[in-house]
Design a protein around this motif. Structure first.
Motif, PDB file in Angstrom:
ATOM      1  N   HIS A  29      -8.653   2.877   4.551  1.00  0.00           N
ATOM      2  CA  HIS A  29      -8.666   1.640   3.771  1.00  0.00           C
ATOM      3  C   HIS A  29      -8.537   0.456   4.715  1.00  0.00           C
ATOM      4  CE1 HIS A  29      -7.986  -0.998   0.288  1.00  0.00           C
ATOM      5  NE2 HIS A  29      -7.101  -1.616   1.049  1.00  0.00           N
ATOM      6  N   ARG A  30      -9.347  -0.554   4.489  1.00  0.00           N
ATOM      7  CA  ARG A  30      -9.345  -1.738   5.347  1.00  0.00           C
ATOM      8  C   ARG A  30      -8.241  -2.705   4.933  1.00  0.00           C
ATOM      9  NH1 ARG A  30     -13.842  -6.522   5.191  1.00  0.00           N
ATOM     10  NH2 ARG A  30     -13.146  -7.695   7.030  1.00  0.00           N
ATOM     11  N   ARG A  54      -4.703   4.969   6.813  1.00  0.00           N
ATOM     12  CA  ARG A  54      -4.968   6.204   6.075  1.00  0.00           C
ATOM     13  C   ARG A  54      -3.657   6.952   5.879  1.00  0.00           C
ATOM     14  NH1 ARG A  54      -9.486  10.313   8.307  1.00  0.00           N
ATOM     15  NH2 ARG A  54      -7.997  10.483  10.053  1.00  0.00           N
ATOM     16  N   GLN A  90      -8.044   8.862   2.935  1.00  0.00           N
ATOM     17  CA  GLN A  90      -9.099   7.857   2.775  1.00  0.00           C
ATOM     18  C   GLN A  90      -8.758   6.635   3.615  1.00  0.00           C
ATOM     19  OE1 GLN A  90     -10.168   6.804  -1.220  1.00  0.00           O
ATOM     20  NE2 GLN A  90     -10.303   8.913  -1.927  1.00  0.00           N
ATOM     21  N   ILE A 117      -3.490   4.104  -2.700  1.00  0.00           N
ATOM     22  CA  ILE A 117      -4.597   4.649  -1.899  1.00  0.00           C
ATOM     23  C   ILE A 117      -4.421   6.165  -1.822  1.00  0.00           C
ATOM     24  CG2 ILE A 117      -5.738   4.650   0.346  1.00  0.00           C
ATOM     25  CD1 ILE A 117      -4.540   1.872   0.808  1.00  0.00           C
ATOM     26  N   TYR A 177      -7.303  -0.608   9.841  1.00  0.00           N
ATOM     27  CA  TYR A 177      -7.597   0.425   8.843  1.00  0.00           C
ATOM     28  C   TYR A 177      -6.411   1.376   8.760  1.00  0.00           C
ATOM     29  CZ  TYR A 177     -12.369  -1.275   8.822  1.00  0.00           C
ATOM     30  OH  TYR A 177     -13.484  -2.080   8.691  1.00  0.00           O
ATOM     31  N   TYR A 191       0.830  -1.197   0.000  1.00  0.00           N
ATOM     32  CA  TYR A 191       0.000   0.000   0.000  1.00  0.00           C
ATOM     33  C   TYR A 191       0.871   1.257   0.000  1.00  0.00           C
ATOM     34  CZ  TYR A 191      -3.764  -3.208   1.300  1.00  0.00           C
ATOM     35  OH  TYR A 191      -4.666  -4.240   1.313  1.00  0.00           O
TER      36      TYR A 191
END
Length: 495
Positions: A153-154, A183, A151, A147, A181, A105
């Motif tokens: 994100h799981r 962010r 925001q 991402i 989660y 990510y």
């Protein structure tokens, strides 16, 4: 092992471990593991997986440190990248070689820069040819999940298991969790850089700063602190220093250029391909536009990677600061101006090096690497350091054990390619071009956090610098988790 912290929350039997696989007691090799144990199950995520550089690249016996991933990864569910400097992503190929196949990510801009930054390392460190490198990079691209900023994100940790009639009453009442989660928020360090907010199963938030940028730089916006951080893992690269202001750095750059023009000779600026190069080009364009330096002086950008990265900066203009955007709206091109000459081929590069060695004609050269630890800048330094008309501007952090640090320490002789080189050039250090927050910026970031206990883990700093920053935080009554008492750098708390 430290005594676990105990707090009363709705989620029981939850143990959070923070392990450091690099970037704990030094400034390179950043790699942190957030591990969560719950009812006997262990799940983890990695934050960065960087390369060791300079003194950090040596073991206790002075031998080259192995790059192999020596920690277990079977329980790791994701890798989070804060930005694309090699000391934060450089061990990624070795992580993949160990079998890592989980999502990576990062922000969209970081996703574009990762393959560019790793390509050089795959070529120089692993000796891979173009086809081999492309296959590795294609695999990395497939795993990257961009991402956008701001925001949630799981990150799925476990498969959802439906309760059955055979479950005991105790099992039925036991709190379950299956996700974290994350962010990203802008860090102001380089294009796409972020600090990371991770929401734990008990709704507490741990923040990893990554590398924070300084305030009031003209190209990228300042980082804004998170609203809440129950645990903050924060860098301390310049935790004991205050940088020159943006105005001061531009004035000093102008003075060095003017002096060099009077004496003749080249100005060499070793610069990281991401961040420093673009800031320098921005300021040089400003000086030329306002006629503060001769518009005829050649500006040589001699780094194919920096040129590719600069194109990405231009592509992601929406991430620029208001000042930079205003220049674009006024039909100025701070990263693509007329006097900037881009050097692509090695043949062209060597032709310029040899020409400058024989003529000493004035010019400004921006070339990687920023710590003088490789790259095309080495040929310029080897050829021009003996010339007293040469000026070297060290515009960023120089790690222990690098040629850049030797020059910064005003050594009269250095070694390049196993050859002694006399240093007669003028050496200038300009902290205003650092892409890192200074002490005041770091304190401002910490004090801007409104909610949470603000338990702080200080990382990414040389020992004396980190200790001083810890002392500053302690005077402000923040609770610190000190890492220096053991090599494992392990921090545990029960929630």
């Amino acid at each position: 092992m430290p005594t676990p912290l105990k707090t009363s929350t709705q989620t029981t039997n939850l143990e959070i471990n923070l392990k450091h696989h690099g970037g704990k007691l030094g400034v390179t090799g950043s790699c942190h593991e957030l591990s969560i144990k719950h009812n006997g199950n262990n799940h983890g995520i990695l934050i960065d997986c960087g390369l060791f550089q300079g003194r950090d690249a040596k073991d206790k016996n002075g031998n080259e440190r192995k790059l192999d991933i020596e920690f277990p990864i079977a329980h790791i569910k994701a890798l989070i990248l804060t930005h694309t400097h090699i000391d934060h992503i450089g061990r990624l190929p070795w992580l993949l070689a160990k079998g890592f196949k989980q999502p990576i990510y990062c922000t969209p801009a970081t996703a574009e820069l990762v393959p560019l930054m790793l390509d050089d390392g795959l070529k120089l460190q692993l000796g891979l040819n173009k086809g081999q490198r492309e296959r590795v990079l294609a695999f990395i691209r497939k795993q990257i999940k961009p991402i956008p900023y701001n925001q949630w994100h799981r990150i799925k940790l476990t498969s959802t298991v439906k309760s059955s009639s055979s479950s005991s009453p105790l099992e039925a009442k036991r709190p379950k969790f299956s996700s974290l989660y994350l962010r990203f928020q802008p860090a102001g360090h380089i294009l796409g850089s972020a600090y990371v907010e991770i929401k734990l199963p008990n709704n507490e938030i741990i923040v990893f700063s990554g590398d924070l940028g300084p305030s009031k730089t003209p190209l990228l916006p300042d980082p804004t602190p998170p609203k809440r951080a129950d645990i903050l893992v924060i860098e301390s690269t310049y935790g004991n220093k205050i940088h020159d202001s943006v105005e001061t750095r531009a004035t000093r750059l102008q003075q060095v250029i003017e002096r060099s023009l009077e004496d003749g000779g080249a100005i060499i600026i070793p610069a990281f391909s991401v961040g420093r190069t673009q800031e320098l080009l921005f300021d040089i364009e400003h000086l030329i536009h306002h006629k503060k330096i001769d518009s005829k002086i050649p500006i040589i950008l001699d780094s194919p990677l920096a040129n590719k990265v600069t194109k990405q900066y231009r592509r992601f203009k929406k991430l620029w600061s208001k000042e930079a955007t205003t220049k674009l709206n006024n039909h100025r091109h701070p990263l693509n101006f007329e006097q900037c000459i881009v050097i692509e081929s090695h043949k062209e590069h060597m032709k310029i090096v040899n020409r400058l060695k024989s003529t000493a004609e004035p010019c400004i050269i921006v070339a990687a690497s920023g710590m003088c630890a490789g790259g095309r800048v080495m040929n310029y330094l080897e050829a021009l350091l003996p010339d007293k008309r040469t000026d070297i501007i060290l515009a960023g952090y120089q790690a222990h054990g690098t040629l850049g640090r030797d020059l910064q320490n005003q050594e009269h002789q250095v070694w390049i390619d196993n050859q002694p080189i006399d240093v007669n050039a003028q050496i200038h250090t300009m902290s205003g071009y650092s892409a890192h927050a200074d002490q005041s910026d770091l304190i401002k970031f910490v004090e801007g956090i409104e909610e949470g206990r603000k338990e702080i883990v200080v990382v990414h700093g040389e020992d004396d610098v980190r200790r001083e920053f810890e002392r500053v935080l302690e005077t402000r009554n923040y609770t610190l988790r000190l890492l220096r008492f053991q090599d494992s750098g392990r921090f545990a708390c029960r929630r």
